[in-house]
Design an enzyme around this catalytic site. Sequence first.
Site, PDB file in Angstrom:
ATOM      1  N   LYS A  74      -6.360 -98.393  17.786  1.00 56.09           N
ATOM      2  CA  LYS A  74      -5.541 -97.521  18.640  1.00 56.09           C
ATOM      3  C   LYS A  74      -5.977 -97.639  20.097  1.00 56.09           C
ATOM      4  O   LYS A  74      -5.156 -97.826  21.000  1.00 56.09           O
ATOM      5  CB  LYS A  74      -5.650 -96.061  18.184  1.00 56.09           C
ATOM      6  CG  LYS A  74      -4.691 -95.152  18.916  1.00 56.09           C
ATOM      7  CD  LYS A  74      -5.210 -93.743  19.063  1.00 56.09           C
ATOM      8  CE  LYS A  74      -6.169 -93.652  20.204  1.00 56.09           C
ATOM      9  NZ  LYS A  74      -6.715 -92.334  20.446  1.00 56.09           N
ATOM     10  N   ASP A  95      -1.540 -92.403  17.821  1.00 58.34           N
ATOM     11  CA  ASP A  95      -2.492 -91.286  17.878  1.00 58.34           C
ATOM     12  C   ASP A  95      -1.923 -90.126  17.068  1.00 58.34           C
ATOM     13  O   ASP A  95      -0.901 -90.262  16.385  1.00 58.34           O
ATOM     14  CB  ASP A  95      -2.755 -90.889  19.341  1.00 58.34           C
ATOM     15  CG  ASP A  95      -1.556 -90.176  19.951  1.00 58.34           C
ATOM     16  OD1 ASP A  95      -0.443 -90.264  19.377  1.00 58.34           O
ATOM     17  OD2 ASP A  95      -1.723 -89.511  20.983  1.00 58.34           O
TER      18      ASP A  95
END
Length: 206
Positions: free
Chosen positions: A114, A132
Amino acid sequence: MKKITDYLDCLFPNPKPELLYNNDFEFLIAVVLSAQSTDKKVNKVTKVLFEKYDINSLKDANIDDIINIIKPLGMSKKKAYYIIEISKDIINKYNNKIPNNRDELMTMSGVGRKTANVVLAQLYNKPYIGVDTHINRVSKRLGLAKEQDTVLIIEEKLYRVFPKELYSRLHLQMVLFGRYYCKAHNPQCNECKLKDICKYYEKKDK
Ligand code: SF4
């Protein structure tokens, strides 16, 4: 999908990250520090951190001093270790430049997929989406992903349904949408223009 992108364009015509930074290195460090914390808290901490340290001094910093500065963010021991190690790697392995590919980024301490995606999208305008907590929730509520989907599966599903040229913009817009409208608690469904396609709203409305 056009309905979603049109609405996000209307809400966030000029999306920008809310993490404050003055250079690429500071952005990478801010993203690493933001794990399990909020951008607001990170901005407060990085203001102090980057006044005192740049990449060169951070590499040789006393870890206890860093822990003390970043304590409000939680996981401060781990994060202090990460950002010192990242500083060393950027200087020693990457000639002071943030790598522009995911494999190299992910070799660094504290940099997962991420974080790497967010950094590549923001600093190099690469077509990536960093899933997220907000993108996870919004994707599931809108039926773009299933409840049991992992973040990797969600990322792949988003890549399949949206045009590649929109990925980095969409990333920012979905984060902002989740943060200010489609919030975890009390989402603002009444004023949301996506409620007719929203699975969460459909269930809630029954
Ligand atoms: S209707 Fe509510 S839950 Fe659905 S996308 Fe809009 S704000 Fe989120």
